[in-house]
Design a protein around this motif. Structure first.
Motif, PDB file in Angstrom:
ATOM      1  N   VAL A   1       0.682  -1.003   0.062  1.00  0.00           N
ATOM      2  CA  VAL A   1       0.026   0.108  -0.009  1.00  0.00           C
ATOM      3  C   VAL A   1       0.971   1.455   0.143  1.00  0.00           C
TER       4      VAL A   1
ATOM      5  N   CYS B   1       1.057   4.438  -2.788  1.00  0.00           N
ATOM      6  CA  CYS B   1       0.665   5.878  -2.168  1.00  0.00           C
ATOM      7  C   CYS B   1       2.084   6.719  -2.665  1.00  0.00           C
TER       8      CYS B   1
ATOM      9  N   ALA C   1       1.543   7.652  -6.364  1.00  0.00           N
ATOM     10  CA  ALA C   1       0.737   8.697  -6.679  1.00  0.00           C
ATOM     11  C   ALA C   1       1.250  10.168  -6.645  1.00  0.00           C
ATOM     12  N   THR C   2       2.223  10.208  -6.058  1.00  0.00           N
ATOM     13  CA  THR C   2       3.093  11.488  -5.713  1.00  0.00           C
ATOM     14  C   THR C   2       3.927  11.827  -7.097  1.00  0.00           C
TER      15      THR C   2
ATOM     16  N   GLY D   1       0.080   3.326  -8.507  1.00  0.00           N
ATOM     17  CA  GLY D   1       0.036   4.762  -7.915  1.00  0.00           C
ATOM     18  C   GLY D   1       0.063   6.000  -8.873  1.00  0.00           C
TER      19      GLY D   1
ATOM     20  N   GLY E   1      -2.571   8.826  -9.623  1.00  0.00           N
ATOM     21  CA  GLY E   1      -2.163  10.206  -9.332  1.00  0.00           C
ATOM     22  C   GLY E   1      -2.148  11.053 -10.455  1.00  0.00           C
TER      23      GLY E   1
ATOM     24  N   ARG F   1      -4.025  11.856  -6.223  1.00  0.00           N
ATOM     25  CA  ARG F   1      -2.801  12.276  -5.951  1.00  0.00           C
ATOM     26  C   ARG F   1      -2.562  12.887  -4.566  1.00  0.00           C
TER      27      ARG F   1
ATOM     28  N   LEU G   1      -3.857   9.770  -1.962  1.00  0.00           N
ATOM     29  CA  LEU G   1      -2.990   8.577  -1.643  1.00  0.00           C
ATOM     30  C   LEU G   1      -1.732   9.408  -0.988  1.00  0.00           C
ATOM     31  N   GLY G   2      -1.220  10.336  -1.596  1.00  0.00           N
ATOM     32  CA  GLY G   2       0.247  10.901  -1.180  1.00  0.00           C
ATOM     33  C   GLY G   2       0.256  10.856   0.138  1.00  0.00           C
TER      34      GLY G   2
ATOM     35  N   ALA H   1      -1.311   9.758   2.478  1.00  0.00           N
ATOM     36  CA  ALA H   1      -1.349   8.582   3.460  1.00  0.00           C
ATOM     37  C   ALA H   1       0.084   7.945   3.362  1.00  0.00           C
ATOM     38  N   ALA H   2       0.893   8.002   2.374  1.00  0.00           N
ATOM     39  CA  ALA H   2       2.341   7.675   2.452  1.00  0.00           C
ATOM     40  C   ALA H   2       3.197   7.579   3.742  1.00  0.00           C
TER      41      ALA H   2
END
Length: 321
Positions: A53, A57, A60-61, A182, A186, A193, A196-197, A199-200
């Protein structure tokens, strides 16, 4: 109580403190996970799903619409890190008798896996903080390309090239697929983006705790001096190569030395490699602690060296009367 601020005072604290907490529990209460079972056992032993996961994340960045300068700079620094790690992997594989890990003497615990993993991945938060203080914002943005280092993919490539491992193509694809998923999400949707970003960073202490529960503090103790020397080696070796790469792409070298670190999430790479190739299972615990030690050492040394180097560059560019 200021728990978060206290943890963050330690370089890489969100990774290292949960990792050590897990190691303490595993050392003194090795059956704790099985005793409590259920979700507690899953938290203590389930680092792999959390890592999966985390890489979604992180992916996505990554913005594929980077400017040409950012692509050039980020690509040069990314390539320099990976090529350095791969070259050292070749050398280590040739010198280490069994091709995997030194088992006796002062270098006991040193492995090709630990060397490559410590060299391959840059501490992005520290890099951007240092560039924000001493460099240019365009160089900070280059990390959007450099963050492709995250995960075990390039380490697996380096190990394969060094001849100590052979990973099937589906396995290699599987290691980078979460990152690519991701990236796709994103770049198709900026809200995804951001979602999810954001949450990293939350994932880091949880997979670190799970990794810690696979370690024994005796291994941590043995990694001390060797890990310190490896951390210094990361700064000196990758720093030299990165300064050259930075200057070749129009920089001053500041961005290069600022990238000469080991990322906190690099400590997760040995376990990820061992999960897909059982031959690395005996190597992974010591490699994890060596890489984790490199995280601390480089996080302390690189800001000091970067500040010194930036002052030197500034002094050289001051017009003479």
């Amino acid at each position: 109580m200021q728990i978060k601020k206290t943890i963050e005072r330690v370089p890489g604290g969100m990774m290292l403190i949960p990792l050590l907490l897990g190691a303490i529990i595993n050392t003194f209460f090795p059956a704790a996970g099985k005793t409590f079972g259920s979700f507690t056992n899953a938290l203590m032993t389930g680092s792999q799903p959390i890592l999966a996961v985390f890489f979604v994340c992180m992916g996505a960045t990554l913005n594929v619409k980077a400017t040409p300068y950012i692509l050039k700079k980020g690509g040069a620094l990314l390539g320099a890190k990976i090529l350095t790690g791969t070259a050292l992997g070749f050398l280590a594989a040739a010198l280490i008798p069994n091709g995997l890990m030194v088992e006796h003497g002062l270098l006991a615990g040193l492995s090709v896996l630990a060397i490559v993993a410590s060299m391959n991945d840059t501490n992005g938060g520290l890099y951007m903080a240092l560039i924000g203080q001493f460099g240019r914002k365009e160089d900070a943005a280059a990390y959007s390309v450099m963050s492709l280092e995250s995960g075990p993919f390039f380490t697996m490539i380096a190990l394969g090239m060094a001849g100590v491992a052979a990973f099937p193509l589906p396995t290699l694809i599987g290691t980078i697929l979460p990152l690519l998923i991701g990236m796709l999400l994103g770049n198709l949707d900026e809200e995804m983006r951001d979602f999810l970003g954001g949450a990293a960073p939350i994932m880091i202490p949880f997979f670190a705790f799970g990794l810690g529960n696979s370690l024994n503090l005796e291994t941590v103790w043995k990694a001390g001096l060797l890990g310190l020397l490896m951390g210094v080696g990361v700064v000196v070796i990758t720093g030299t190569v990165l300064i050259i790469a930075d200057k070749l792409t129009g920089g001053t070298g500041v961005a290069g030395i600022a990238a000469a670190t080991t990322a906190g999430n690099a400590a997760a790479v040995p376990a990820a490699i061992a999960a897909v190739d059982p031959r690395f299972l005996p190597v992974a615990p010591s490699a994890t602690m060596l890489v984790a030690t490199c995280v601390i050492v480089t996080a302390i040394l690189v800001p000091i060296v970067t500040a010194w180097y930036a002052r030197r560059v500034a002094a050289q560019t001051v017009p003479q009367p």
